[in-house]
Write a protein that holds these residues in place. Sequence first.
Motif, PDB file in Angstrom:
ATOM      1  N   TYR A   1     -20.625 -49.921  32.404  1.00  9.24           N
ATOM      2  CA  TYR A   1     -19.226 -49.665  32.747  1.00  9.24           C
ATOM      3  C   TYR A   1     -18.865 -50.297  34.088  1.00  9.24           C
ATOM      4  O   TYR A   1     -17.793 -50.888  34.245  1.00  9.24           O
ATOM      5  CB  TYR A   1     -18.983 -48.159  32.789  1.00  9.24           C
TER       6      TYR A   1
ATOM      7  N   TYR B   1     -35.330 -40.478  28.590  1.00  6.93           N
ATOM      8  CA  TYR B   1     -34.343 -41.157  27.753  1.00  6.93           C
ATOM      9  C   TYR B   1     -32.921 -40.860  28.225  1.00  6.93           C
ATOM     10  O   TYR B   1     -32.060 -41.747  28.259  1.00  6.93           O
ATOM     11  CB  TYR B   1     -34.500 -40.748  26.297  1.00  6.93           C
ATOM     12  N   VAL B   2     -32.684 -39.607  28.584  1.00  3.58           N
ATOM     13  CA  VAL B   2     -31.341 -39.239  29.056  1.00  3.58           C
ATOM     14  C   VAL B   2     -31.011 -39.974  30.348  1.00  3.58           C
ATOM     15  O   VAL B   2     -29.907 -40.509  30.527  1.00  3.58           O
ATOM     16  CB  VAL B   2     -31.245 -37.719  29.247  1.00  3.58           C
ATOM     17  N   MET B   3     -31.971 -40.013  31.274  1.00  2.00           N
ATOM     18  CA  MET B   3     -31.735 -40.704  32.536  1.00  2.00           C
ATOM     19  C   MET B   3     -31.522 -42.204  32.324  1.00  2.00           C
ATOM     20  O   MET B   3     -30.613 -42.809  32.907  1.00  2.00           O
ATOM     21  CB  MET B   3     -32.915 -40.464  33.480  1.00  2.00           C
TER      22      MET B   3
ATOM     23  N   GLY C   1     -30.495 -43.702  29.552  1.00  2.00           N
ATOM     24  CA  GLY C   1     -29.221 -43.915  28.884  1.00  2.00           C
ATOM     25  C   GLY C   1     -28.038 -43.754  29.824  1.00  2.00           C
ATOM     26  O   GLY C   1     -27.087 -44.540  29.785  1.00  2.00           O
ATOM     27  N   THR C   2     -28.101 -42.723  30.680  1.00  2.00           N
ATOM     28  CA  THR C   2     -27.009 -42.494  31.634  1.00  2.00           C
ATOM     29  C   THR C   2     -26.873 -43.663  32.598  1.00  2.00           C
ATOM     30  O   THR C   2     -25.766 -44.147  32.855  1.00  2.00           O
ATOM     31  CB  THR C   2     -27.251 -41.196  32.406  1.00  2.00           C
ATOM     32  N   LEU C   3     -28.002 -44.107  33.137  1.00  2.00           N
ATOM     33  CA  LEU C   3     -27.957 -45.239  34.056  1.00  2.00           C
ATOM     34  C   LEU C   3     -27.491 -46.517  33.355  1.00  2.00           C
ATOM     35  O   LEU C   3     -26.754 -47.323  33.933  1.00  2.00           O
ATOM     36  CB  LEU C   3     -29.338 -45.457  34.679  1.00  2.00           C
TER      37      LEU C   3
ATOM     38  N   VAL D   1     -25.449 -46.758  30.670  1.00  2.00           N
ATOM     39  CA  VAL D   1     -24.006 -46.692  30.411  1.00  2.00           C
ATOM     40  C   VAL D   1     -23.224 -46.865  31.702  1.00  2.00           C
ATOM     41  O   VAL D   1     -22.212 -47.589  31.748  1.00  2.00           O
ATOM     42  CB  VAL D   1     -23.665 -45.354  29.724  1.00  2.00           C
ATOM     43  N   SER D   2     -23.685 -46.207  32.768  1.00  2.00           N
ATOM     44  CA  SER D   2     -22.991 -46.346  34.052  1.00  2.00           C
ATOM     45  C   SER D   2     -23.032 -47.784  34.547  1.00  2.00           C
ATOM     46  O   SER D   2     -22.032 -48.308  35.045  1.00  2.00           O
ATOM     47  CB  SER D   2     -23.630 -45.417  35.091  1.00  2.00           C
TER      48      SER D   2
END
Length: 272
Positions: free
Chosen positions: A125, A113-115, A117-119, A121-122
């Motif tokens: 952006y 989930y963290v990976m 979510g990070t990807l 958002v990146s």
Amino acid sequence: MQSVVKAASVGQLAKASCLGVPANTALPAAAVAGPAKTYKKDGVLTSGSMSRLLPGKEGQMRIMSGISVGTQVRSIHAGNVDVPDFSYYRRSATKDPTSDNKSSIENRNAFSYVMAGTLGVSGAYTAKALVNQFVSSWSASQDVLALAKIEIKLADIPEGKNMTFKWRGKPLFIRHRTAEEIERERAIDASTLRDPQTDEDRVQQAEWLVILGVCTHLGCVPIANAGEFGGYYCPCHGSHYDASGRIRKGPAPLNLEVPVHEFMDEGTLIVG
């Protein structure tokens, strides 16, 4: 391989079979059942010459020929290959070989989930930055924006005169009208005009006429204080405009354009 195909194409090999033999072991009887044939005919590769082309140690037999069968012998590695250890790259929750996947599913899901979510958002952006950059490339440049508005001191224009300014690459006419011109233009019946407009609709202050000096026929620049109606005259095709910028004679279909403008309290006109 090319040598084998070349030899087989001319009928030197009727059949061929491969046999894998572990390193440092004796060759099977079928592999050493007879000496290799090394004859050569018309420059064509034979089984003996092909044997020297196969990979292997010097002196090691790599191909044998029987009466009708050629046997290829190649060494393979067994028991001496190091298996790499990837424990350093594994998560701690998965290193225990006795644990089941249910005991580490929460940790693995959290990492996923963290990976994700990070990807996400990146990526969002980055997409936003690219879209903003693409849209901003369509915007006017700084030098164009600097000319988007023009400020004019009305005290510099005497009564009865017309002054020309450059605004957004077009000629801008500012006319300080006399009382006679105002009275004459307001007495005209707008319903009789080609492009019906009253004088009151075209000016904010009666004594000041603000129009673009671009003929509505083919974009020529009219001459001020000329023509049959005392306003503007386009000599290119004979369009006559009055002192309110309205078309009165000639091929022009519309009145001269009135741009957006504003009068300031201190006698300053801002166009744009």
